[in-house]
Enzyme design. Structure first.
Site, PDB file in Angstrom:
ATOM      1  N   HIS A 228       0.687  -1.280   0.122  1.00  0.00           N
ATOM      2  CA  HIS A 228       0.058  -0.141   0.086  1.00  0.00           C
ATOM      3  C   HIS A 228       0.899   1.283   0.061  1.00  0.00           C
ATOM      4  O   HIS A 228       0.270   2.376  -0.428  1.00  0.00           O
ATOM      5  CB  HIS A 228      -0.866   0.093   1.109  1.00  0.00           C
ATOM      6  CG  HIS A 228      -0.599   0.382   2.380  1.00  0.00           C
ATOM      7  ND1 HIS A 228      -0.127  -0.503   3.341  1.00  0.00           N
ATOM      8  CD2 HIS A 228      -0.133   1.444   3.060  1.00  0.00           C
ATOM      9  CE1 HIS A 228       0.138   0.113   4.840  1.00  0.00           C
ATOM     10  NE2 HIS A 228       0.086   1.346   4.483  1.00  0.00           N
TER      11      HIS A 228
ATOM     12  N   SER B 224       4.093   2.227   8.330  1.00  0.00           N
ATOM     13  CA  SER B 224       3.814   1.362   7.316  1.00  0.00           C
ATOM     14  C   SER B 224       5.233   1.129   6.600  1.00  0.00           C
ATOM     15  O   SER B 224       5.857   2.174   6.249  1.00  0.00           O
ATOM     16  CB  SER B 224       2.696   1.723   6.401  1.00  0.00           C
ATOM     17  OG  SER B 224       1.566   1.366   6.869  1.00  0.00           O
TER      18      SER B 224
ATOM     19  N   ASP C 122       1.124  -7.883   2.568  1.00  0.00           N
ATOM     20  CA  ASP C 122       1.156  -6.368   2.141  1.00  0.00           C
ATOM     21  C   ASP C 122       2.795  -5.949   1.973  1.00  0.00           C
ATOM     22  O   ASP C 122       3.327  -5.087   2.764  1.00  0.00           O
ATOM     23  CB  ASP C 122       0.846  -5.385   3.400  1.00  0.00           C
ATOM     24  CG  ASP C 122       0.204  -3.874   2.849  1.00  0.00           C
ATOM     25  OD1 ASP C 122       0.900  -3.389   1.961  1.00  0.00           O
ATOM     26  OD2 ASP C 122      -0.374  -3.385   3.541  1.00  0.00           O
TER      27      ASP C 122
HETATM   28  N1  ARG Z   1      -4.708   0.459   7.549  1.00  0.00           N
HETATM   29  C1  ARG Z   1      -3.054   0.887   6.907  1.00  0.00           C
HETATM   30  C2  ARG Z   1      -2.522   1.969   7.145  1.00  0.00           C
HETATM   31  O1  ARG Z   1      -2.954   2.677   7.776  1.00  0.00           O
HETATM   32  C3  ARG Z   1      -3.156  -0.026   5.638  1.00  0.00           C
HETATM   33  C4  ARG Z   1      -3.923   0.733   4.600  1.00  0.00           C
HETATM   34  C5  ARG Z   1      -4.066   0.217   3.377  1.00  0.00           C
HETATM   35  N2  ARG Z   1      -4.859  -0.969   2.985  1.00  0.00           N
HETATM   36  C6  ARG Z   1      -6.382  -0.858   2.677  1.00  0.00           C
HETATM   37  N3  ARG Z   1      -6.831  -1.768   2.519  1.00  0.00           N
HETATM   38  N4  ARG Z   1      -6.733   0.280   2.238  1.00  0.00           N
HETATM   39  O2  ARG Z   1      -1.944   2.674   6.150  1.00  0.00           O
HETATM   40  N1  GLU Z   2      -0.997   1.555   7.505  1.00  0.00           N
HETATM   41  C1  GLU Z   2      -0.351   2.476   8.485  1.00  0.00           C
HETATM   42  C2  GLU Z   2       0.415   3.384   7.466  1.00  0.00           C
HETATM   43  O1  GLU Z   2       0.388   3.409   6.465  1.00  0.00           O
HETATM   44  C3  GLU Z   2      -0.006   2.093   9.780  1.00  0.00           C
HETATM   45  C4  GLU Z   2      -1.030   1.509  10.541  1.00  0.00           C
HETATM   46  C5  GLU Z   2      -0.940   2.274  11.823  1.00  0.00           C
HETATM   47  O2  GLU Z   2      -1.593   3.482  11.636  1.00  0.00           O
HETATM   48  O3  GLU Z   2      -0.543   2.192  12.690  1.00  0.00           O
HETATM   49  O4  GLU Z   2       1.448   3.873   7.920  1.00  0.00           O
END
Ligand code: ARG
Ligand code: GLU
Length: 707
Positions: free
Chosen positions: A80, A642, A216
């Site tokens: 991502h 991330s 990921d």
């Molecule tokens: N929650 C994760 C972050 O904050 C992953 C985001 C990407 N994945 C998704 N299914 N949108 O970035």
């Molecule tokens: N998916 C998040 C990022 O893009 C990390 C998840 C979080 O917020 O801990 O950095």
């Protein structure tokens, strides 16, 4: 027997550690890391006179984190995080999102225009120098002006060359300052990515949720010039030779093993007062969530129905959905933890402490009350700004696109006189191309129809342009039928043959008028209040945190995240945030097959993956016969982490951080050791996908695997 188990469980969960620590201050937390199982020396983690772990870690494209895993500059980050770059390289014919991509050799690695990574060469505390001359009796304005002047002087003195930069940033709510010496590398190439069906498996359904089965990750490479120095893209550039790279552990892991996350957490707000937490929980977050729900309810079906729309909107949709879902989790977590009441309790303790010393009383005695009163009386300005942001930047897209033309329209003559006109026109043509490549006007109109009534509902009427509520729908129809701004060919022609008459025509374009009136409505009524609220809040936070540092010197204090390099440490561990159930600390490939649902795009698999699964050819990557996909650990992380490496006690890569559990997302405000877990894709699964799925085993030869 029962007693021992109960004891063990509490002993493990008690070890989860709050905090995102500044690497150059490692002596402050090193002994605690050792107690938790770390085997490295402090200087192996951070050093400026020899290579250390930090030299293998970069900020990726200004937001995420990535780590170097070979002597040839090979980078791992999240799928991502590479998504934007991968999407830009994709088309209907070369759909790397859907099919994945693997370079078979160096010459097939793909240039990613604009993508860059940032190394941290040094982190140096300069608090004394920055605060030189600052007196307690100064007003906030005097204090800020002096600090600004000091910072400018120090930065000037430390000016460095080329792509190396020296910048001073505030920490601990303007109570501490550090200089960050960094170096950017601008030739970054895509080496490999799994298809969405692996890299985004679970999609938005599973996002922020445990148990997780997402692969990921994506693979890039840093290129440098002949001298191994940073350079713009050039065919002559060579793979970068780093000072350090992370070996990868393929050994079995177990609950309780030491872990550390080394990366670039973006922002936390641990010091917000109780009323501010209440404001987010009950007012601001719910409204933002409603705005985004409306937008996504239009996007989802349009994307499912049409492949082209899916490609155009996938990155945008993912980014809107991500914060949306996090906020929902945050509200749940804040409520479950009784965060408002907890904060109030702490605020009472703070206030009581000020009573023990007349000087403390004089300086910090009112600050708690002042913060809460300010929030009650003026957070409506922050709310107005939030609503404006949601509508203007995350609502109908034509608004922000049109707004970008004001520079040209308002300065046409000046630009012409200064011979900057053709450059400005070229820039706008380029941005129009990029915009229309990923734009669907029919869908945008639908988004306008659902978000505008919500904007009207949430806004103070003062923010709305005259007649907005009555006319928006009629205006919308006119815009989507007649606007020149939304007609790619006509707009391009107009820009190519720009005349003073055409400028006047564009200025009257209904889409542009709509954008400008909307902006002016907010700017003239609320923008100033919002910025005054923010600066008064910052002034109080500075004082409040100064009070914590002064009155509670033994409290384990860590500076809120600010997109600088940090270390968090903890353990591999599961959790039990809900009554009657508990989460294991790992998932396996069997779970992917259990979730597989060809009718649901979030849980699709490719035939190739299914065939490989059925062959059960997991190479040397299994543990007790199982191939782990993800695991959880108790490291304090946030957005920006991330792609961060999750490192074992000896400095080897265990996996790549990519998320937090839903029950954790309130840790941006309040950390809770029993429920806060970061989510990691296991390096062994990453290697398996590269080798077996991608047939890119040649990449593994560059890496150092620790068995
Ligand atoms: N929650 C994760 C972050 O904050 C992953 C985001 C990407 N994945 C998704 N299914 N949108 O970035
Ligand atoms: N998916 C998040 C990022 O893009 C990390 C998840 C979080 O917020 O801990 O950095």
């Amino acid at each position: 027997m029962f007693l021992t188990i109960a004891f063990l469980i509490t002993a493990i969960s008690a070890r989860a550690t709050e905090g995102m620590w500044i690497p150059s201050l490692i002596s402050m937390f090193y002994s605690d890391m050792k107690t938790n199982g770390l085997k490295l020396k402090a200087e192996d983690i951070y050093a400026t006179n020899k290579s250390s772990l930090k030299d293998a870690i970069v900020q990726f494209d200004g937001g995420c984190t990535a780590e170097i895993v070979s002597a040839e500059g090979l980078l791992l980050t999240n799928h991502h995080c590479g998504y934007d770059a991968i999407q830009k390289l994709s088309s209907l014919e070369k759909d790397y999102l859907k099919n994945g991509f693997w370079a078979k050799n160096r010459s097939e690695e793909l240039q990613c225009p604009g993508l860059y990574v940032t190394f941290v060469k040094e982190i140096r505390e300069v608090t004394k120098e920055v605060l030189a001359g600052v007196k307690p009796e100064m007003t906030a304005a005097e204090r800020n002006a002096l600090i600004k002047k000091n910072i400018a002087e120090i930065e000037k003195k430390s000016a460095v060359t080329g792509n190396i930069k020296a910048k001073i940033k505030p920490f601990n709510n303007n109570n501490q300052y550090f200089m960050l010496v960094t170096e950017d590398f601008n030739d970054i190439r895509l080496v490999g990515t799994p298809p969405n069906a692996i890299g985004k498996f679970g999609g938005d359904t599973d996002n922020w949720v445990w148990p997780r089965h997402t692969g990921d990750f994506s693979v890039f490479r840093i290129y440098a010039n002949k001298e191994n120095k940073s350079s713009e893209y050039s065919a002559e550039n060579k793979a970068f030779k780093p000072d350090h790279f992370l070996p990868i552990s393929v050994k079995p892991r177990k609950e309780g093993d030491f872990t550390m996350v080394y990366g670039f957490p973006g922002r936390t707000d641990q010091h917000y007062c109780s009323e501010k937490i209440r404001f987010y929980q009950d007012i601001e977050r719910p409204a933002r969530i409603a705005m985004r729900t409306a937008t996504m309810d239009q996007m989802k079906p349009a994307m499912n129905d049409n492949d082209l729309v899916r490609i155009k909107y996938s990155a945008k949709q993912a980014s809107i959905a991500n914060a949306w879902k996090k906020w929902i989790g945050q509200i749940g977590g804040l409520k479950a933890l009784n965060a408002v009441a907890k904060k109030q309790q702490w605020e009472t303790e703070y206030a009581t402490k000020t009573n023990s010393d007349p000087q403390w009383k004089a300086r910090y005695g009112n600050v708690i009350n002042d913060m809460n009163t300010l929030t009650k009386s003026a957070s409506k300005y922050e709310f107005g700004r939030a609503m404006f942001t949601e509508y203007f930047y995350y609502g109908p897209e034509f608004i922000n696109f049109c707004f970008g033309f004001n520079g040209l329209l308002n300065n046409y003559e000046k630009l012409e006189k200064e011979q900057k006109l053709s450059k400005e026109i070229d820039n706008l043509k380029e941005s129009a191309d990029a915009f229309f490549k990923d734009y669907d006007a029919g869908l945008d109109f639908k988004i306008m129809k659902v978000t505008t009534p919500l904007y009207i509902k949430y806004c103070d009427p003062k923010m709305l342009p005259a007649g907005f509520s009555e006319n928006w729908e009629k205006n919308g129809e006119n815009i989507f039928k007649n606007s020149l701004m939304l007609n790619p060919e006509k707009l391009k022609n107009t820009l190519s043959n720009l005349t003073p008459e055409a400028i006047e025509l564009l200025k009257k374009d209904p889409a542009l008028v709509y954008a400008n009136e909307l902006y002016n409505g907010y700017a003239s009524s609320y923008a100033q209040g919002a910025s005054e609220f923010a600066s008064e809040e910052n002034r109080l936070l500075q004082l409040y945190v100064e009070g914590i540092l002064t009155m509670f010197p033994k409290k384990k204090n860590w500076a809120d995240a600010n997109s600088t390099l940090r270390i968090a440490y903890g353990k591999i561990e599961g959790s039990a945030p809900h009554d009657g159930m508990s989460y294991k600390h790992f998932t396996t490939i069997d779970g992917i097959m259990q979730k597989y649902d060809p009718a649901n795009p979030d849980f699709e698999l490719t035939q190739r993956f299914i065939d490989l699964y059925n062959k059960k050819d997991y190479g040397t990557y299994t543990q007790d016969g199982k191939l782990w996909v993800c695991f959880t650990a108790s490291n304090h992380t946030t957005g920006g982490n991330s792609g961060s490496p999750v490192i074992d006690a000896k400095g080897n890569l265990l996996g790549i951080n990519f998320d937090r559990s839903w029950e954790s997302t309130m840790s941006d405000f309040v950390f809770d050791p029993s429920r806060c877990r970061n989510i990691v894709v296991d390096a062994r699964y990453v290697l398996w996908v590269i080798e077996k799925y991608g047939e890119a085993g040649h990449l593994l030869k560059e890496m150092k695997l620790v068995r």
